[in-house]
Design a protein around this motif. Structure first.
Motif, PDB file in Angstrom:
ATOM      1  N   SER A  93      -6.430   3.974   7.926  1.00  0.00           N
ATOM      2  CA  SER A  93      -7.370   3.095   7.232  1.00  0.00           C
ATOM      3  C   SER A  93      -6.657   1.851   6.706  1.00  0.00           C
ATOM      4  CB  SER A  93      -8.045   3.843   6.086  1.00  0.00           C
ATOM      5  OG  SER A  93      -9.029   3.037   5.477  1.00  0.00           O
ATOM      6  N   ARG A  94      -5.481   2.052   6.133  1.00  0.00           N
ATOM      7  CA  ARG A  94      -4.741   0.906   5.591  1.00  0.00           C
ATOM      8  C   ARG A  94      -4.363  -0.088   6.692  1.00  0.00           C
ATOM      9  NH1 ARG A  94      -6.568   0.637   0.751  1.00  0.00           N
ATOM     10  NH2 ARG A  94      -5.733   2.119  -0.747  1.00  0.00           N
ATOM     11  N   ARG A 107     -12.975   6.208  -2.972  1.00  0.00           N
ATOM     12  CA  ARG A 107     -12.225   5.716  -1.814  1.00  0.00           C
ATOM     13  C   ARG A 107     -13.148   5.782  -0.612  1.00  0.00           C
ATOM     14  NH1 ARG A 107      -9.602   2.508   1.083  1.00  0.00           N
ATOM     15  NH2 ARG A 107      -7.900   3.215   2.416  1.00  0.00           N
ATOM     16  N   PHE A 108     -13.399   4.632  -0.026  1.00  0.00           N
ATOM     17  CA  PHE A 108     -14.215   4.548   1.178  1.00  0.00           C
ATOM     18  C   PHE A 108     -13.336   3.921   2.245  1.00  0.00           C
ATOM     19  CE2 PHE A 108     -17.344   2.833   4.074  1.00  0.00           C
ATOM     20  CZ  PHE A 108     -18.362   3.781   4.062  1.00  0.00           C
ATOM     21  N   ARG A 109     -12.922   4.758   3.198  1.00  0.00           N
ATOM     22  CA  ARG A 109     -11.933   4.283   4.165  1.00  0.00           C
ATOM     23  C   ARG A 109     -12.574   3.449   5.260  1.00  0.00           C
ATOM     24  NH1 ARG A 109      -8.720   9.999   4.525  1.00  0.00           N
ATOM     25  NH2 ARG A 109      -7.234   9.545   2.860  1.00  0.00           N
ATOM     26  N   TYR A 110     -11.718   2.730   5.940  1.00  0.00           N
ATOM     27  CA  TYR A 110     -12.195   1.877   7.028  1.00  0.00           C
ATOM     28  C   TYR A 110     -12.931   2.717   8.068  1.00  0.00           C
ATOM     29  CZ  TYR A 110     -12.259  -1.930  10.368  1.00  0.00           C
ATOM     30  OH  TYR A 110     -12.667  -2.911  11.228  1.00  0.00           O
ATOM     31  N   PHE A 111     -12.396   3.908   8.332  1.00  0.00           N
ATOM     32  CA  PHE A 111     -13.025   4.741   9.363  1.00  0.00           C
ATOM     33  C   PHE A 111     -14.178   5.568   8.808  1.00  0.00           C
ATOM     34  CE2 PHE A 111      -8.859   3.608  10.992  1.00  0.00           C
ATOM     35  CZ  PHE A 111      -9.233   3.051  12.205  1.00  0.00           C
ATOM     36  N   PHE A 134       0.853  -1.182   0.000  1.00  0.00           N
ATOM     37  CA  PHE A 134       0.000   0.000   0.000  1.00  0.00           C
ATOM     38  C   PHE A 134       0.892   1.236   0.000  1.00  0.00           C
ATOM     39  CE2 PHE A 134      -3.548  -2.485   2.165  1.00  0.00           C
ATOM     40  CZ  PHE A 134      -4.325  -2.492   1.023  1.00  0.00           C
ATOM     41  N   TYR A 193      -9.468  -4.557  -3.256  1.00  0.00           N
ATOM     42  CA  TYR A 193     -10.134  -5.418  -2.281  1.00  0.00           C
ATOM     43  C   TYR A 193     -10.485  -4.649  -1.007  1.00  0.00           C
ATOM     44  CZ  TYR A 193     -10.820  -9.252   1.053  1.00  0.00           C
ATOM     45  OH  TYR A 193     -11.319 -10.083   2.006  1.00  0.00           O
ATOM     46  N   ALA A 194      -9.494  -3.951  -0.462  1.00  0.00           N
ATOM     47  CA  ALA A 194      -9.710  -3.265   0.817  1.00  0.00           C
ATOM     48  C   ALA A 194     -10.835  -2.250   0.692  1.00  0.00           C
ATOM     49  CB  ALA A 194      -8.415  -2.594   1.273  1.00  0.00           C
ATOM     50  N   ASN A 195     -10.789  -1.473  -0.386  1.00  0.00           N
ATOM     51  CA  ASN A 195     -11.802  -0.442  -0.564  1.00  0.00           C
ATOM     52  C   ASN A 195     -13.191  -1.061  -0.730  1.00  0.00           C
ATOM     53  OD1 ASN A 195     -12.100   2.446  -0.827  1.00  0.00           O
ATOM     54  ND2 ASN A 195     -12.822   2.006  -2.901  1.00  0.00           N
ATOM     55  N   ASP A 249      -5.588  -2.624  -3.056  1.00  0.00           N
ATOM     56  CA  ASP A 249      -6.405  -1.408  -2.957  1.00  0.00           C
ATOM     57  C   ASP A 249      -7.849  -1.738  -3.289  1.00  0.00           C
ATOM     58  OD1 ASP A 249      -4.198   0.098  -2.513  1.00  0.00           O
ATOM     59  OD2 ASP A 249      -4.251   1.224  -4.400  1.00  0.00           O
ATOM     60  N   ALA A 275      -5.931  -0.492   9.551  1.00  0.00           N
ATOM     61  CA  ALA A 275      -7.157  -1.139  10.027  1.00  0.00           C
ATOM     62  C   ALA A 275      -7.645  -2.186   9.030  1.00  0.00           C
ATOM     63  CB  ALA A 275      -8.241  -0.084  10.257  1.00  0.00           C
ATOM     64  N   GLU A 276      -7.522  -1.889   7.728  1.00  0.00           N
ATOM     65  CA  GLU A 276      -7.955  -2.845   6.711  1.00  0.00           C
ATOM     66  C   GLU A 276      -7.140  -4.134   6.810  1.00  0.00           C
ATOM     67  OE1 GLU A 276      -7.380  -0.417   3.279  1.00  0.00           O
ATOM     68  OE2 GLU A 276      -9.134   0.814   3.734  1.00  0.00           O
ATOM     69  N   MET A 308     -14.204  -4.011   0.301  1.00  0.00           N
ATOM     70  CA  MET A 308     -14.665  -4.635   1.544  1.00  0.00           C
ATOM     71  C   MET A 308     -15.152  -3.594   2.548  1.00  0.00           C
ATOM     72  SD  MET A 308     -14.691  -7.829   1.141  1.00  0.00           S
ATOM     73  CE  MET A 308     -14.892  -8.510   2.797  1.00  0.00           C
ATOM     74  N   ASN A 309     -14.508  -2.424   2.553  1.00  0.00           N
ATOM     75  CA  ASN A 309     -14.991  -1.364   3.444  1.00  0.00           C
ATOM     76  C   ASN A 309     -16.417  -0.969   3.076  1.00  0.00           C
ATOM     77  OD1 ASN A 309     -12.498  -1.329   4.680  1.00  0.00           O
ATOM     78  ND2 ASN A 309     -11.755   0.483   3.595  1.00  0.00           N
ATOM     79  N   TYR A 349      -9.097  -7.604   7.638  1.00  0.00           N
ATOM     80  CA  TYR A 349      -9.363  -8.568   6.580  1.00  0.00           C
ATOM     81  C   TYR A 349      -8.205  -9.570   6.457  1.00  0.00           C
ATOM     82  CZ  TYR A 349     -12.509  -4.716   5.403  1.00  0.00           C
ATOM     83  OH  TYR A 349     -13.431  -3.719   5.460  1.00  0.00           O
ATOM     84  N   THR A 352     -18.832  -3.843   3.853  1.00  0.00           N
ATOM     85  CA  THR A 352     -19.046  -3.983   5.296  1.00  0.00           C
ATOM     86  C   THR A 352     -20.029  -2.917   5.793  1.00  0.00           C
ATOM     87  OG1 THR A 352     -16.788  -4.792   5.482  1.00  0.00           O
ATOM     88  CG2 THR A 352     -17.861  -4.158   7.516  1.00  0.00           C
ATOM     89  N   LEU A 412      -6.861 -10.484   3.015  1.00  0.00           N
ATOM     90  CA  LEU A 412      -6.014  -9.443   2.438  1.00  0.00           C
ATOM     91  C   LEU A 412      -4.597  -9.552   2.994  1.00  0.00           C
ATOM     92  CD1 LEU A 412      -5.762  -6.789   0.790  1.00  0.00           C
ATOM     93  CD2 LEU A 412      -6.404  -5.566   2.867  1.00  0.00           C
TER      94      LEU A 412
END
Lengths: 427, 392
Positions: free
Chosen positions: A379-380, B17-21, A367, B373-375, B371, A382-383, B377-378, A387, B381, A390
């Protein structure tokens, strides 16, 4: 791949110079092939072995950053290829020996005027410009005639190295690992700057450890782009140790605690993640001038029981830390390369690095985040904690991509630069 | 010998971009403005000029025929970003020489979900075609040309008379892709196999200077078609081939313009639409037990569901879609369907190397699969939380 990477290096015979080195140097593209493309090993041909006078600063086991590792690994591979190296260091003290590498240190030479004041390896921070001047004056007493090429790393020995190369008619190669502008975050020490400039100006070829750094050398130091080559750092393949016990999710920073490293970004991102991930532990491994400030910041962010400051770690502790980490973060404001991130990847740990890191140029398996974007770092992290698929996929793919090209390739590329400057002299 | 030119128009709703927070923040998952910007760019390069070329060709050559499919997400974006492109489509459909195929509205992998989802998404799409163009589609294509016996059964039950499939040796064996086949499980459904070699000569190789047949002229290409034995040559490709995958500077639009003339100049060649070609006498029954597609070297679903990231994301999306059905909330159901669009999973492909990886990276709106996947999944979720809140 003709040489299995797993065979113990100690038992491998020196291999002759490869054909790649003989080809005229036409383009950097041959070095910077896309990480995805498997690299065919070129057939080996017998070639003239080179004698190299290399000027460095630190050497394992005592080293503080990428420079010492780079010099050690590079010399190891160059000697395996049959080249011979005389390595100049300012300090005495314990050194990890490599067959084919001879060390020269002030005071060990009868013709030198140097009094041998630094018998015991001292801390570089205790040096002042007078010491550096003496070191370079001593280098000036050496002869470059027995060597094919003189090669200096960073600014420490540029004055002496370039002077003897010029005097004795030998080509001069200068590797830049980082610049004084970056190390000082824009407040450079003029003497160091002048020494960097001298090395860059005098060099027949300059080697930069990333494209990002090369651009800086062209812009700030007015280096001619045609004479700058990019050769990245590398890591050795490592097997990931079984993770340490416990259910802790470890988020790791490993590196010097210097302003350019952006460790406060790590702590501020940690504060966000800590609220949503009660099981996460944040580990800061390394020492440096920023330590008191970072400690205060951690307390201020109410992170005192969530952040562990480990101080300086040994190589063994480093391995253990990487084996137990879930996520590796390198949030540097400036990072010419960032070898720790590559080490983390090689150990199967997913890495988050700032966009400007040189290491991001050789792999897409991490990342990348703007160094100022604390929310994105959070965010990275936490992701990756949230997950597992991932974390696992990135870790496994990263392990493969981080070691696709190793020090052997870097040594072949460096020897290619030597041949380039020698060919230039013969014309 | 019939020649079928079928072009597929699609644009996905790419995620912001949709962040975890951002979880629980009510931020939208889709940045509509950015998608429409991208659409306008592609309309300028591709849709507008290529549709204009096709309109000219239809006018000049009364024998020229064409088939299209247009996804629901494409129509939504076209109407908002470039309504003139929708007008262009309407106008060429008026010639009566263009057939339009049905598919899933969201360009999704709905055929892997529990039954009502696929039927509902296809219904949504046929309704949209009826509404926008006044057309009732009677041939079906699945996302990325997915095809199997089971899908043929679905098509037959839903009243479709033909389906498109990849003309791949893996299922055809020694039978030629230049015939029409009937489904072994549902004989009322005729199968048109894509001639992938000739299609990819245009779709992939046209602008490749290292190709031994570069440059490709329409005469040379039509010569190859004429030299191919059989009843029909099915040229199926992305519409974006013309101006986007290959920019206009490669001569691709001139190639397209020159095709109708080159075909007419060859005795024995005749244009047909998908709806016309399906009435050719079938060369026999064809059974395809395992789902195939037109993607990558393996022609399977590996491009979308080949790795752990893709499979875990898709499984999670399936569950959220089920929850959204149960919540009986049209808005949540619509968002869950937008998240089922196959492109999202395609972006998560971890190839490493080879020709396929290059193709995947070209189409991706992310820097790397992680990128993506993480985005994703956020966002998923967050939607899951919202849906569960609605249910409880």
């Amino acid at each position: 791949m003709s040489t299995p990477k797993s065979s113990p290096r100690a038992f491998r015979r020196p291999i002759p110079v490869t054909k790649t080195e003989l080809e005229p140097f036409t383009s950097e593209l041959t070095w910077q092939r896309a990480p995805g493309v498997p690299k065919p090993r070129p057939p080996r041909v017998v070639e003239q072995r080179l004698r190299i006078l290399m000027i460095g600063w630190e050497w394992p086991p005592h080293h503080s950053g990428g420079l010492g590792v780079h010099c050690f690994e590079l010399c190891q591979e160059l000697t395996r290829m049959g080249h011979r190296i005389t390595f100049v260091l300012p300090f005495h003290g314990p050194r990890t020996e490599i067959a084919g590498v001879t060390f020269r240190t002030p005071g060990d030479t009868p013709e030198g005027p140097y009094p041998g004041a630094y018998e015991i390896g001292g801390s570089p921070t205790r040096w002042d410009s007078g010491d550096i001047g003496t070191f370079n004056a001593w280098i000036g007493t050496l002869s470059a005639k027995p060597f094919d090429v003189v090669h200096a790393h960073d600014w420490f020995g540029t004055a002496g190295g370039s002077a003897i190369a010029r005097r004795d008619g030998r080509p001069f190669v200068q590797t830049i690992h980082s610049t004084e502008y970056d190390r000082s975050l824009g407040h450079p020490w003029p003497d160091v700057l002048a020494r960097e400039q001298l090395g860059i100006d005098a060099a027949d070829r300059v080697i930069a450890v990333s494209n990002h750094l090369k651009e800086q050398l062209v812009e700030r130091y007015k280096a001619r782009a045609e004479k700058v080559r990019v050769i990245y750092n590398a890591v050795r393949p490592s097997e990931r140790l079984s993770a340490l016990g416990g259910a802790k999710k470890i988020v790791l920073y490993l590196g010097r605690l210097a302003a350019m490293k952006g460790v406060d970004t790590f702590l501020r991102a940690a504060a966000q993640v800590a609220r949503s991930e009660p099981g996460a532990l944040f580990v800061v491994a390394g020492e440096g001038p920023e330590y008191p400030r970072l400690l205060t910041l951690a307390a201020h962010l109410d992170l005192s029981d969530r952040v562990l400051f480990l101080g300086k770690v040994t190589d063994e502790e480093r391995t253990t830390l990487l084996a137990s980490a879930s996520v590796f973060v390198l949030p540097s404001v400036v990072e010419p390369f960032g070898i720790a991130a590559l080490e983390a990847m090689a150990a199967g740990v997913p890495a988050i690095v700032s966009k400007t890191s040189g290491v991001a140029e050789i792999t897409t398996g991490m990342f990348t985040v703007d160094f100022w974007d604390i929310d994105e770092f959070a965010s990275r992290i936490a992701e990756l904690l949230a997950y597992p698929v991932l974390r696992h996929t990135m870790g496994e793919e990263g392990r493969i991509s981080a070691t696709r090209e190793g020090w052997e390739e870097r040594a072949i590329q460096t020897a290619g630069v030597y041949r380039e400057v020698l060919a230039g002299r013969r014309r | 010998m019939k020649v079928v030119l079928y072009l597929h128009l699609h644009q996905p709703w790419r995620l912001a971009r949709f962040r975890y927070f951002d979880l629980g923040s009510a931020r939208p998952y889709i940045d509509e403005r950015r998608n429409l910007e991208i659409f306008r760019g592609i309309a300028e390069q591709c849709y507008r000029p290529a549709l204009a070329r096709l309109a000219e060709a239809l006018e000049e050559f009364p024998d020229f025929r064409l088939s299209l499919s247009v996804t629901g997400t494409f129509l939504e974006q076209a109407k908002a970003a470039a309504p003139d492109v929708v007008d262009q489509l309407r106008s060429i459909l008026k010639t009566g020489r263009v057939s339009v195929l049905a598919e899933t509205y969201y360009h999704s992998l709905a055929f892997l979900l529990p039954p009502p989802e696929l039927a509902e998404e296809v219904d949504l799409h046929t309704a949209a075609l009826q509404r926008e163009f006044g057309i009732r589609a009677t041939s079906l294509r699945m996302t990325e040309l997915a095809y199997s016996d089971e899908l043929a059964a679905f098509a037959g039950r839903s009243g479709f008379r033909a389906m498109l499939m990849e003309g791949w040796e893996g299922v055809l064996g020694d039978r030629s892709p230049t015939h029409v086949y009937e489904s072994a499980t549902m004989p009322s459904v005729r199968l048109l196999p894509r001639h992938y070699r000739l299609s990819d000569d245009v779709g992939f190789r046209f602008s490749s200077k290292g190709w031994s047949d570069y440059p490709l002229t329409s005469e040379k290409f039509v010569g190859w078609i004429a030299a191919t034995p059989g009843d029909v040559v099915n040229l199926f490709m992305d519409f974006e081939t013309f101006g986007e995958h290959h920019p206009a500077s490669t001569g691709i639009l001139d190639f397209l313009s020159a095709l109708p003339h080159a075909v007419r100049a060859r005795p024995g060649l005749e244009w047909a639409t998908v709806d016309e070609a399906r009435d050719l006498p079938p060369a026999g029954p064809l059974s395809v037990p395992r789902t195939i597609s037109w993607a990558d070297q393996n022609r399977d679903l590996g491009a979308w569901l080949g790795n752990d990231l893709q499979r875990s994301a898709f499984e999670a999306a399936k569950k959220v879609n089920l929850l959204a059905h149960r919540a009986n909330d049209p808005e949540l159901l619509e968002i869950s369907r937008r998240l089922l669009t196959s492109d999202h999973f395609y972006y998560m492909y971890v190839g490493g190397h080879g020709a396929d990886a290059g193709v995947h990276q070209y189409f991706s709106s992310y820097g790397n699969p992680y990128d993506a996947y993480a985005n994703y999944m956020n966002a998923l979720t967050d939607l899951r939380r919202r849906t569960i809140e609605r249910l409880t």
